[in-house]
Enzyme design. Structure first.
Site, PDB file in Angstrom:
ATOM      1  NE  ARG A   1      -4.053   1.954   2.307  1.00 45.36           N
ATOM      2  CZ  ARG A   1      -4.256   2.925   3.181  1.00 45.36           C
ATOM      3  NH1 ARG A   1      -3.424   3.090   4.207  1.00 45.36           N
ATOM      4  NH2 ARG A   1      -5.286   3.750   3.047  1.00 45.36           N
TER       5      ARG A   1
ATOM      6  CB  ILE B   1      -5.702   5.866  -0.838  1.00 40.29           C
ATOM      7  CG1 ILE B   1      -5.634   4.328  -0.877  1.00 40.29           C
ATOM      8  CG2 ILE B   1      -4.970   6.384   0.385  1.00 40.29           C
ATOM      9  CD1 ILE B   1      -4.198   3.786  -0.988  1.00 40.29           C
ATOM     10  CB  SER B   2     -10.941   3.671   0.626  1.00 41.00           C
ATOM     11  OG  SER B   2     -11.814   4.343  -0.251  1.00 41.00           O
ATOM     12  CD  GLN B   3     -11.453   3.251   7.549  1.00 43.25           C
ATOM     13  OE1 GLN B   3     -12.145   4.250   7.716  1.00 43.25           O
ATOM     14  NE2 GLN B   3     -11.150   2.431   8.527  1.00 43.25           N
ATOM     15  N   PRO B   4      -8.039   0.932   4.642  1.00 42.80           N
ATOM     16  CG  PRO B   4      -5.844   0.220   5.059  1.00 42.80           C
ATOM     17  CD  PRO B   4      -6.767   1.385   5.268  1.00 42.80           C
TER      18      PRO B   4
END
Length: 213
Positions: free
Chosen positions: A37, A63-66
């Site tokens: 990431r 970028i979205s949280q995992p």
């Protein structure tokens, strides 16, 4: 573009955290463990890349949280060689997760800056999307339809009719619905005219904008 043993250790910790938060799909967790990431982020965020947080990636996008990436991916129930349409390529991290799940990924990005960056990055990381395009996500990719599943990675006020039309019978559409806060919504296409709807609580996304290119 270094990927070290330390990075791998941090990914393992992240996958364990996501499992504790309720992610049960082992293929999704394996993708989280595998994908670097930190390489999808500006280098200034590298030390924070494996925290369960969203980060800016330019062009007013994130970028979205995992956890969100894993949750949406789990809802899709991707099988090997499924045709998956992704609306909002962004950094390419979600694209990479879908690729590692065995999907044939078709992805649309409306921000030209991000489209160019991600189109250059993914091949360097061995991520081979079937089709990346610069365009309006509301319209989908009718020339490549139908799709086994569709994932929308931005908040939408409505479910675009074009996306519903491009979903196979039996297919799954995962979309965050709402203006300021979004409810994660799953549509399952039962036949040509009927869809089954499920809701999975609130998330927060950048908005899905229409006709901005």
């Amino acid at each position: 573009m270094k990927d070290t043993a330390k990075h791998q250790g941090l990914r393992n910790q992240l996958a364990e955290l996501l499992a504790q938060k309720g992610i049960t799909d082992q293929n999704v967790l394996a993708a989280i463990r595998k994908i670097p990431r930190h390489l999808f982020l500006n280098s200034s965020f590298e030390d924070y890349a494996y925290q369960d947080k969203a980060f800016p990636i330019g062009a007013g996008q994130t970028i979205s949280q995992p956890y969100t990436v894993a949750f949406q991916s789990q809802l899709l129930e991707v099988k090997k060689d499924h045709k998956v349409l992704e609306i909002g390529t962004g950094s390419g991290y979600q694209t990479a997760v879908l690729f590692h799940l065995g999907a044939k990924v078709y992805s649309v990005e409306r921000q030209n800056e991000l489209f160019k960056q991600t189109s250059a990055l993914l091949p360097k990381l061995g991520i081979r999307a079937k089709h990346l395009s610069f365009g309006d996500g509301y319209k989908g990719l009718p020339n490549h339809a139908p799709f086994d599943s569709i994932i929308v990675t931005a908040g939408a006020p409505i479910i675009p009719q074009a996306l519903m039309a491009q979903l196979k019978v039996g297919g799954r559409l995962v979309i965050p619905l709402g203006e300021t806060h979004q409810v994660m919504t799953l549509l399952v296409r039962k036949n040509e005219t009927q869809f089954e709807k499920h809701e999975f609580g609130e998330f927060r996304f950048v908005p899905l904008l229409e006709n901005k290119n």
